[in-house]
Design a protein around this motif. Sequence first.
Motif, PDB file in Angstrom:
ATOM      1  N   GLY A 264       0.884  -1.123   0.007  1.00  0.00           N
ATOM      2  CA  GLY A 264      -0.093  -0.184  -0.085  1.00  0.00           C
ATOM      3  C   GLY A 264       0.843   1.445   0.009  1.00  0.00           C
ATOM      4  N   THR A 265       2.072   1.313  -0.043  1.00  0.00           N
ATOM      5  CA  THR A 265       2.926   2.333  -0.039  1.00  0.00           C
ATOM      6  C   THR A 265       3.588   2.598  -1.349  1.00  0.00           C
ATOM      7  N   LEU A 266       4.017   3.665  -1.686  1.00  0.00           N
ATOM      8  CA  LEU A 266       4.356   3.929  -2.946  1.00  0.00           C
ATOM      9  C   LEU A 266       5.838   4.117  -2.845  1.00  0.00           C
ATOM     10  N   THR A 267       6.532   3.404  -3.489  1.00  0.00           N
ATOM     11  CA  THR A 267       8.095   3.133  -3.444  1.00  0.00           C
ATOM     12  C   THR A 267       8.926   3.874  -4.521  1.00  0.00           C
ATOM     13  N   ARG A 268       8.200   3.810  -5.646  1.00  0.00           N
ATOM     14  CA  ARG A 268       8.918   4.368  -6.615  1.00  0.00           C
ATOM     15  C   ARG A 268       7.836   4.926  -7.851  1.00  0.00           C
ATOM     16  N   ALA A 269       7.998   6.013  -8.166  1.00  0.00           N
ATOM     17  CA  ALA A 269       7.015   6.831  -9.339  1.00  0.00           C
ATOM     18  C   ALA A 269       8.137   7.072 -10.209  1.00  0.00           C
ATOM     19  N   THR A 270       7.548   6.676 -11.519  1.00  0.00           N
ATOM     20  CA  THR A 270       8.251   7.204 -13.060  1.00  0.00           C
ATOM     21  C   THR A 270       7.255   7.902 -13.669  1.00  0.00           C
ATOM     22  N   TYR A 271       7.785   9.044 -13.918  1.00  0.00           N
ATOM     23  CA  TYR A 271       7.177  10.050 -14.869  1.00  0.00           C
ATOM     24  C   TYR A 271       7.784  10.115 -16.304  1.00  0.00           C
ATOM     25  N   VAL A 272       7.009   9.751 -17.173  1.00  0.00           N
ATOM     26  CA  VAL A 272       7.216   9.556 -18.615  1.00  0.00           C
ATOM     27  C   VAL A 272       6.583  10.622 -19.421  1.00  0.00           C
ATOM     28  N   LYS A 273       7.585  11.400 -20.376  1.00  0.00           N
ATOM     29  CA  LYS A 273       7.063  12.376 -21.090  1.00  0.00           C
ATOM     30  C   LYS A 273       5.775  11.984 -21.756  1.00  0.00           C
ATOM     31  N   ASN A 274       4.806  12.876 -21.521  1.00  0.00           N
ATOM     32  CA  ASN A 274       3.403  12.626 -22.448  1.00  0.00           C
ATOM     33  C   ASN A 274       3.342  13.062 -23.654  1.00  0.00           C
ATOM     34  N   PRO A 275       3.436  12.063 -24.998  1.00  0.00           N
ATOM     35  CA  PRO A 275       3.427  12.699 -26.313  1.00  0.00           C
ATOM     36  C   PRO A 275       2.192  13.337 -26.517  1.00  0.00           C
ATOM     37  N   SER A 276       1.120  13.145 -25.849  1.00  0.00           N
ATOM     38  CA  SER A 276      -0.338  13.886 -26.115  1.00  0.00           C
ATOM     39  C   SER A 276      -0.181  15.376 -25.482  1.00  0.00           C
TER      40      SER A 276
END
Length: 534
Positions: free
Chosen positions: A211-223
């Motif tokens: 239930g705990t967020l350990t890693r978040a990945t932000y990927v460039k949004n092509p839209s």
Amino acid sequence: MNRKTLVLAAAIGLLAPVLAGCGDTEGGSGDGDAIVVGTTDRFTASKEKPAPVDPAYAYDVGTWNILRQTVQTLLIQPRGDGAPVPEAAESCGFTDSGNERYSCTLREGLKFSNGDALTAADVKYSIERALAIEADTGVFALLSTIDTIETQGDLEVIFHLKSADATFPYKLSTPVAGIVPEGSYAKDKLREGFDVDGSGPYTFETEVEDGTLTRATYVKNPSYKGSLKVGHDRIEMLSYESAEAMGEALESEEIDVMTRSMSPEQITALGNNSDDSVDLVESPGLEIRYLAFNTEAPSVKTKAVRQAMAQIINRSELVAKVYGSQAEPLYSLVPATVTGHSNAFFNTYGDPDVAKARQRLERAGVSTPVKMTLHYTTDHYGPATKAEFEQLSKQLNDSGLFDTDIEGAVWDTFRPDGQEGKFDVYGMGWFPDYPDADAFISPFLDEDNFLNSPYANAKIRKELIPDSRRQADRLAAAGSLNEIQNIVAEDVPVLPLWQGKQYVAANDDVTGTAYLLNSSSTLQLWELGRGVSG
């Protein structure tokens, strides 16, 4: 590590970045590995808080920072702060002289990350949804001046307000006004978990354990189609249990950037170290720290008790012993760099004075020592919080007028316990929703305030807050704002303590760090890139 980037205040009420001592190139590269950012913010989805990143629910700096990268708003805070500028909108403005009708025209061709078109109907749906759900975080109150919303075609949305609100553009720049697709967000129910769908500069991928967020990945949004220039294609964020663990990750190059919250000792060490491979960025901030009171609790129900605490606490000593040069004493809810600030508490109480505090208690017939527990959160505002409360307790106890102890709790239980009135006195921090005095007053004192405080002052709510919001020129609102601050200093429903600076540490090849945090502690990950800094 004494290569230090200073982001200095350019003018009162308007902060703009200036670089000194270290070059920082514009933009960045979309090539190469991910830039990895560390934080001590913890994100947990639980039975009690199942929807931490739903825009209709989220109301803390950490979850808002997730949403600001992923969900578009009509307006956004500009790089150097100041008035909001168009983001999903092409243009916005009041269309009447009374600041009660606000119209926005969307950019053409907006799309959600799933490829669906984003229209004025989505804006209307998203904001009406937040108002209808009325999440217990109180975030919906930011939109409380909205009466009705209408659309004209696919590109125009018109807000009709219940009363004049010159701060409304700022509120439309906050994540509670984030635009989400109807198919992913039910009208009358929060979206559980960590999934986010939007039209912002990044999409969002997560790794979750228990239930705990350990890693978040932000990927460039092509839209993505908006006002922001994305500096790097991929940003990863790792959450650490402590500032020490985050610092070790920077040293071992597990992360490239270290953000909130670093310890005072780490900041001092980074500033003094001779290794120039890491840059320390210091900037003005609008974070404040304060004591909140349950004004119906027996130990602090008598106003003289709260006034005596205001008379005793030595802010300068507190800051010097715990935070050094990394914070400043604060004598109002409104920080010193914000238009409309006054030193109301200093004007009312002057320098710390135990004799005057004793007189206040004696006149009110209060027996001493007054016994109470000072509550604080162990994992939300940084590692120095315990030391801060030890100092507060010592100051009060040394006066002979109080008998206090301290008790810490993790944020996930601390926050609801505070809202439910289980604490007589507890420590809170505040990162403003937007850089205006109203963002330091209404959330504490208006109806549906986020503290769920029993304190209610009719003059503040019915007269002074509405008066201040009628003034498009915020200097013209100073009279109402000053009166509010004077009432708070007299009644002490909250007790401001200090105003903090902001720090980021980054490897030398990471660019854009001078703009990574704005004055409201908003993370602007799109500013980061890789390049050569001199």
